[in-house]
Scaffold this motif. Structure first.
Motif, PDB file in Angstrom:
ATOM      1  N   MET A   1     -20.192   1.578  14.507  1.00 47.06           N
ATOM      2  CA  MET A   1     -19.076   1.637  13.536  1.00 47.06           C
ATOM      3  C   MET A   1     -18.213   2.882  13.766  1.00 47.06           C
ATOM      4  SD  MET A   1     -18.599  -0.501  10.992  1.00 47.06           S
ATOM      5  CE  MET A   1     -19.415  -1.857  10.219  1.00 47.06           C
ATOM      6  N   ILE A   2     -16.921   2.682  13.744  1.00 47.48           N
ATOM      7  CA  ILE A   2     -16.005   3.806  13.925  1.00 47.48           C
ATOM      8  C   ILE A   2     -15.809   4.474  12.562  1.00 47.48           C
ATOM      9  CG2 ILE A   2     -13.640   4.439  14.582  1.00 47.48           C
ATOM     10  CD1 ILE A   2     -13.719   1.614  16.150  1.00 47.48           C
ATOM     11  N   LYS A   3     -16.100   5.764  12.490  1.00 47.75           N
ATOM     12  CA  LYS A   3     -15.912   6.474  11.217  1.00 47.75           C
ATOM     13  C   LYS A   3     -14.421   6.765  11.036  1.00 47.75           C
ATOM     14  CE  LYS A   3     -20.447   8.608  10.995  1.00 47.75           C
ATOM     15  NZ  LYS A   3     -21.193   9.868  11.064  1.00 47.75           N
ATOM     16  N   LEU A   4     -13.900   6.328   9.887  1.00 47.31           N
ATOM     17  CA  LEU A   4     -12.454   6.381   9.660  1.00 47.31           C
ATOM     18  C   LEU A   4     -12.084   7.406   8.593  1.00 47.31           C
ATOM     19  CD1 LEU A   4      -9.695   4.879  10.255  1.00 47.31           C
ATOM     20  CD2 LEU A   4     -10.218   3.463   8.253  1.00 47.31           C
ATOM     21  N   GLY A   5     -11.107   8.241   8.927  1.00 48.37           N
ATOM     22  CA  GLY A   5     -10.494   9.129   7.946  1.00 48.37           C
ATOM     23  C   GLY A   5      -9.103   8.595   7.654  1.00 48.37           C
ATOM     24  N   ILE A   6      -8.615   8.784   6.429  1.00 51.03           N
ATOM     25  CA  ILE A   6      -7.253   8.323   6.150  1.00 51.03           C
ATOM     26  C   ILE A   6      -6.428   9.433   5.511  1.00 51.03           C
ATOM     27  CG2 ILE A   6      -7.818   5.867   5.872  1.00 51.03           C
ATOM     28  CD1 ILE A   6      -7.203   6.612   2.808  1.00 51.03           C
ATOM     29  N   ILE A   7      -5.139   9.366   5.795  1.00 50.65           N
ATOM     30  CA  ILE A   7      -4.182  10.292   5.172  1.00 50.65           C
ATOM     31  C   ILE A   7      -3.215   9.446   4.361  1.00 50.65           C
ATOM     32  CG2 ILE A   7      -2.291  11.903   5.598  1.00 50.65           C
ATOM     33  CD1 ILE A   7      -3.671  12.780   8.129  1.00 50.65           C
ATOM     34  N   GLY A   8      -3.141   9.711   3.063  1.00 44.93           N
ATOM     35  CA  GLY A   8      -2.270   8.919   2.189  1.00 44.93           C
ATOM     36  C   GLY A   8      -3.107   7.874   1.476  1.00 44.93           C
ATOM     37  N   THR A   9      -2.869   7.693   0.199  1.00 43.78           N
ATOM     38  CA  THR A   9      -3.698   6.775  -0.589  1.00 43.78           C
ATOM     39  C   THR A   9      -2.837   5.729  -1.315  1.00 43.78           C
ATOM     40  OG1 THR A   9      -3.599   8.342  -2.409  1.00 43.78           O
ATOM     41  CG2 THR A   9      -5.535   8.492  -0.975  1.00 43.78           C
ATOM     42  N   GLY A  10      -1.706   5.380  -0.710  1.00 41.13           N
ATOM     43  CA  GLY A  10      -0.820   4.387  -1.328  1.00 41.13           C
ATOM     44  C   GLY A  10      -1.338   2.972  -1.089  1.00 41.13           C
ATOM     45  N   GLY A  11      -0.501   1.981  -1.453  1.00 39.91           N
ATOM     46  CA  GLY A  11      -0.895   0.572  -1.366  1.00 39.91           C
ATOM     47  C   GLY A  11      -1.236   0.150   0.058  1.00 39.91           C
ATOM     48  N   ILE A  12      -0.494   0.671   1.031  1.00 47.06           N
ATOM     49  CA  ILE A  12      -0.736   0.220   2.404  1.00 47.06           C
ATOM     50  C   ILE A  12      -2.059   0.782   2.938  1.00 47.06           C
ATOM     51  CG2 ILE A  12       0.580   2.033   3.626  1.00 47.06           C
ATOM     52  CD1 ILE A  12       0.498  -1.728   4.445  1.00 47.06           C
ATOM     53  N   ALA A  13      -2.417   1.985   2.513  1.00 51.03           N
ATOM     54  CA  ALA A  13      -3.703   2.571   2.932  1.00 51.03           C
ATOM     55  C   ALA A  13      -4.844   1.719   2.364  1.00 51.03           C
ATOM     56  CB  ALA A  13      -3.812   4.009   2.440  1.00 51.03           C
ATOM     57  N   TYR A  69      -6.276   7.192  10.218  1.00 51.82           N
ATOM     58  CA  TYR A  69      -5.157   6.291   9.935  1.00 51.82           C
ATOM     59  C   TYR A  69      -4.166   7.070   9.075  1.00 51.82           C
ATOM     60  CZ  TYR A  69      -2.672   2.529   7.440  1.00 51.82           C
ATOM     61  OH  TYR A  69      -1.709   1.719   6.881  1.00 51.82           O
ATOM     62  N   ILE A  70      -2.942   7.217   9.584  1.00 48.90           N
ATOM     63  CA  ILE A  70      -1.930   8.023   8.885  1.00 48.90           C
ATOM     64  C   ILE A  70      -0.960   7.099   8.146  1.00 48.90           C
ATOM     65  CG2 ILE A  70      -0.053   9.696   9.204  1.00 48.90           C
ATOM     66  CD1 ILE A  70      -1.571  10.753  11.657  1.00 48.90           C
ATOM     67  N   ALA A  71      -1.013   7.129   6.819  1.00 47.49           N
ATOM     68  CA  ALA A  71      -0.157   6.254   6.003  1.00 47.49           C
ATOM     69  C   ALA A  71       0.604   7.097   4.987  1.00 47.49           C
ATOM     70  CB  ALA A  71      -1.001   5.198   5.312  1.00 47.49           C
ATOM     71  N   SER A  72       1.257   8.114   5.498  1.00 48.65           N
ATOM     72  CA  SER A  72       2.057   9.016   4.659  1.00 48.65           C
ATOM     73  C   SER A  72       3.531   8.647   4.831  1.00 48.65           C
ATOM     74  CB  SER A  72       1.815  10.458   5.124  1.00 48.65           C
ATOM     75  OG  SER A  72       2.116  10.538   6.500  1.00 48.65           O
ATOM     76  N   PRO A  73       4.427   9.266   4.046  1.00 53.16           N
ATOM     77  CA  PRO A  73       5.863   9.006   4.241  1.00 53.16           C
ATOM     78  C   PRO A  73       6.292   9.314   5.687  1.00 53.16           C
ATOM     79  CG  PRO A  73       5.469  10.183   2.183  1.00 53.16           C
ATOM     80  CD  PRO A  73       4.161  10.159   2.906  1.00 53.16           C
ATOM     81  N   ASN A  74       7.298   8.566   6.149  1.00 61.33           N
ATOM     82  CA  ASN A  74       7.682   8.581   7.570  1.00 61.33           C
ATOM     83  C   ASN A  74       7.881   9.964   8.192  1.00 61.33           C
ATOM     84  OD1 ASN A  74       7.747   5.861   7.176  1.00 61.33           O
ATOM     85  ND2 ASN A  74       9.981   5.687   7.043  1.00 61.33           N
ATOM     86  N   SER A  75       8.526  10.874   7.466  1.00 58.60           N
ATOM     87  CA  SER A  75       8.867  12.161   8.084  1.00 58.60           C
ATOM     88  C   SER A  75       7.636  13.048   8.303  1.00 58.60           C
ATOM     89  CB  SER A  75       9.895  12.913   7.232  1.00 58.60           C
ATOM     90  OG  SER A  75       9.320  13.215   5.982  1.00 58.60           O
ATOM     91  N   ASP A  90      -9.001   9.911  17.481  1.00 61.37           N
ATOM     92  CA  ASP A  90      -8.178   8.742  17.777  1.00 61.37           C
ATOM     93  C   ASP A  90      -7.229   8.590  16.603  1.00 61.37           C
ATOM     94  OD1 ASP A  90      -9.518   7.966  20.210  1.00 61.37           O
ATOM     95  OD2 ASP A  90     -11.199   7.319  18.960  1.00 61.37           O
ATOM     96  N   VAL A  91      -5.989   8.172  16.893  1.00 59.97           N
ATOM     97  CA  VAL A  91      -4.965   8.195  15.840  1.00 59.97           C
ATOM     98  C   VAL A  91      -4.271   6.837  15.688  1.00 59.97           C
ATOM     99  CG1 VAL A  91      -3.085   9.592  14.898  1.00 59.97           C
ATOM    100  CG2 VAL A  91      -4.460  10.510  16.760  1.00 59.97           C
ATOM    101  N   ILE A  92      -4.232   6.350  14.468  1.00 56.96           N
ATOM    102  CA  ILE A  92      -3.456   5.141  14.141  1.00 56.96           C
ATOM    103  C   ILE A  92      -2.355   5.604  13.188  1.00 56.96           C
ATOM    104  CG2 ILE A  92      -3.517   2.854  13.074  1.00 56.96           C
ATOM    105  CD1 ILE A  92      -6.623   2.903  13.608  1.00 56.96           C
ATOM    106  N   VAL A  93      -1.107   5.529  13.644  1.00 50.50           N
ATOM    107  CA  VAL A  93       0.013   6.006  12.831  1.00 50.50           C
ATOM    108  C   VAL A  93       0.768   4.804  12.288  1.00 50.50           C
ATOM    109  CG1 VAL A  93       2.037   7.511  12.780  1.00 50.50           C
ATOM    110  CG2 VAL A  93       0.271   7.896  14.492  1.00 50.50           C
ATOM    111  N   GLU A  94       0.991   4.772  10.985  1.00 49.74           N
ATOM    112  CA  GLU A  94       1.784   3.680  10.414  1.00 49.74           C
ATOM    113  C   GLU A  94       3.177   3.682  11.057  1.00 49.74           C
ATOM    114  OE1 GLU A  94       2.306   0.996   9.000  1.00 49.74           O
ATOM    115  OE2 GLU A  94       0.329   0.596   8.214  1.00 49.74           O
ATOM    116  N   LYS A  95       3.801   2.526  11.051  1.00 53.47           N
ATOM    117  CA  LYS A  95       5.173   2.444  11.549  1.00 53.47           C
ATOM    118  C   LYS A  95       6.110   3.071  10.511  1.00 53.47           C
ATOM    119  CE  LYS A  95       6.483  -0.445   8.435  1.00 53.47           C
ATOM    120  NZ  LYS A  95       7.483  -0.011   7.483  1.00 53.47           N
ATOM    121  N   PRO A  96       7.203   3.698  10.881  1.00 55.19           N
ATOM    122  CA  PRO A  96       7.608   4.021  12.247  1.00 55.19           C
ATOM    123  C   PRO A  96       6.785   5.210  12.759  1.00 55.19           C
ATOM    124  CG  PRO A  96       9.166   4.960  10.690  1.00 55.19           C
ATOM    125  CD  PRO A  96       8.169   4.207   9.880  1.00 55.19           C
ATOM    126  N   PHE A  97       6.341   5.080  13.990  1.00 56.11           N
ATOM    127  CA  PHE A  97       5.470   6.080  14.629  1.00 56.11           C
ATOM    128  C   PHE A  97       5.966   7.496  14.314  1.00 56.11           C
ATOM    129  CE2 PHE A  97       3.939   7.862  18.844  1.00 56.11           C
ATOM    130  CZ  PHE A  97       2.592   7.627  18.625  1.00 56.11           C
TER     131      PHE A  97
END
Ligand SMILES: NC(=O)c1ccc[n+]([C@@H]2O[C@H](COP(=O)([O-])OP(=O)(O)OC[C@H]3O[C@@H](n4cnc5c(N)ncnc54)[C@H](OP(=O)(O)O)[C@@H]3O)[C@@H](O)[C@H]2O)c1
Length: 332
Positions: A1-13, A69-75, A90-97
């Protein structure tokens, strides 16, 4: 299992964590939130006991996770993805990259210096079977004559904007607007299906906050044009179409493909269908999970190919912003 950290706790996260755990590749272990209580609520909602950090440096230095997984505001994506690469995640960035080609190249160069780790842009529909079905059906159309793609959805945050508040997605400070949001899906469509256009024009309708609320994009290719309608202040129920000679690919929604048909004068055939009940991020979570778990040369080539598409999308989005004069606060 890949241990996942997340940034941002909105609906998409929330949606991504659900998809990631359903994919059977990921396990949420760590949350970064600006507030302890929000982090607690997020963990509770996901029925997970994990660690919460309210300090980003400590999150990366001490957090027990290998992918973020980065799900913060775009800027904020650029600085947070940079910190993630430097921390060997390893990095998963929400769109737009990121918001422009300079940022894109800086991240890519940094990523090259940490070659064991992988980086992805989370452009969800790009990883769906239905998206691939469109790509695979295109050659049967013969010479492409053009395409009309539409994605207009009244934003759940627009009423708040009209009330005088400043939701991030309607601000220049956070690199918001229709193009950076819904437009990303449409540009992914165009780049993946037709390649990089010769010319990219955007007639944007602006809000007083300095971002676009809706607009019309014209992408010019050597033998045809692609017209794109995007908007965050109205709803459209139009399907999207790609034109061959006699035959047309018809999509219920080119950013959220539930049904794709090949339609001719005498017959039509459904070429892809996705259940409305499926988590819309499941297929991308499965795609990222597979590459992250395999990590062999073939998997890395797949990730590199996705990054190349991300680069062309980023360049095209930037060209469209330049054409319409949209400049974000960070760029002023
Ligand atoms: N793939 C998709 O279908 C999809 C759908 C929607 C959005 N997105 C993308 O996901 C990203 C987030 O979108 P969103 O609508 O969720 O954004 P958002 O609601 O504005 O913010 C997302 C989270 O970031 C944190 N945040 C908010 N404001 C912040 C600030 N000023 N400084 C630092 N952190 C802040 C908050 O988490 P904390 O309070 O916990 O810090 C918040 O929950 C965007 O890049 C968007 O394009 C993708």
């Amino acid at each position: 299992m890949i241990k996942l950290g997340i940034i941002g706790t909105g609906g998409i996260a929330q949606l991504f964590v659900d998809a990631a755990q359903k994919s059977d590749y990921f396990k949420l272990t760590t949350v970064y939130s600006r507030h302890e209580e929000t982090g607690q609520a997020f963990l509770k909602e996901n029925n997970v006991s994990g660690d919460i950090y309210t300090d980003l440096e400590r999150f990366f230095a001490e957090g027990d996770f290998s992918a973020v997984y980065i799900a913060s505001p775009n800027s904020l994506h650029f600085a947070q993805a940079k910190a993630a690469i430097l921390a060997d995640k390893d990095v998963i960035v929400e769109k737009p990259f990121v918001i422009n080609p300079t940022q894109w190249q800086l991240l890519y160069d940094l990523h090259q210096k940490h070659p064991d780790y992988l980086i992805f842009e989370a452009a969800r529909h790009f990883h769906e079977e239905a998206f691939k079905a469109v790509s695979e059906t295109l050659p049967s159309l013969g010479k492409i004559q053009g395409a009309n793609l539409t994605y207009m959805k009244y934003s759940s945050k627009y009423d708040s904007y009209l009330d005088g508040k400043k939701p991030n997605i309607f601000t220049s400070k956070f690199a918001g607007g229709a193009l950076q949001d819904l437009g990303v899906y449409m540009i992914y469509d165009a780049i993946a299906w037709f390649g990089k256009p010769k010319e990219a024009c955007y007639h944007a309708r602006m809000l007083p906050s300095g971002v676009d609320k809706m607009g019309t994009i014209l992408l010019t290719y050597p033998d045809f044009d692609v017209t794109i309608h995007i908007g965050k202040t109205s709803n459209s129920y139009l399907p999207s179409e790609i034109y061959g000679g006699q035959e047309t690919i018809v999509m219920d929604n080119a950013a959220d493909l539930h049904e794709v048909k090949l339609v001719g004068p005498k017959a039509e055939m459904v070429i892809a269908k996705r259940s409305a009940a499926e988590n819309p991020l499941l297929q991308e979570a499965q795609a990222f999970g597979k590459v992250l778990e395999t990590r062999d040369q073939k998997a890395r080539q797949v990730a590199e190919k996705w990054l190349e598409t991300s680069r062309l999308v980023n360049e095209t989005l930037y060209a469209l912003r330049q054409d319409s004069g949209i400049v974000f606060d960070d760029e002023k």
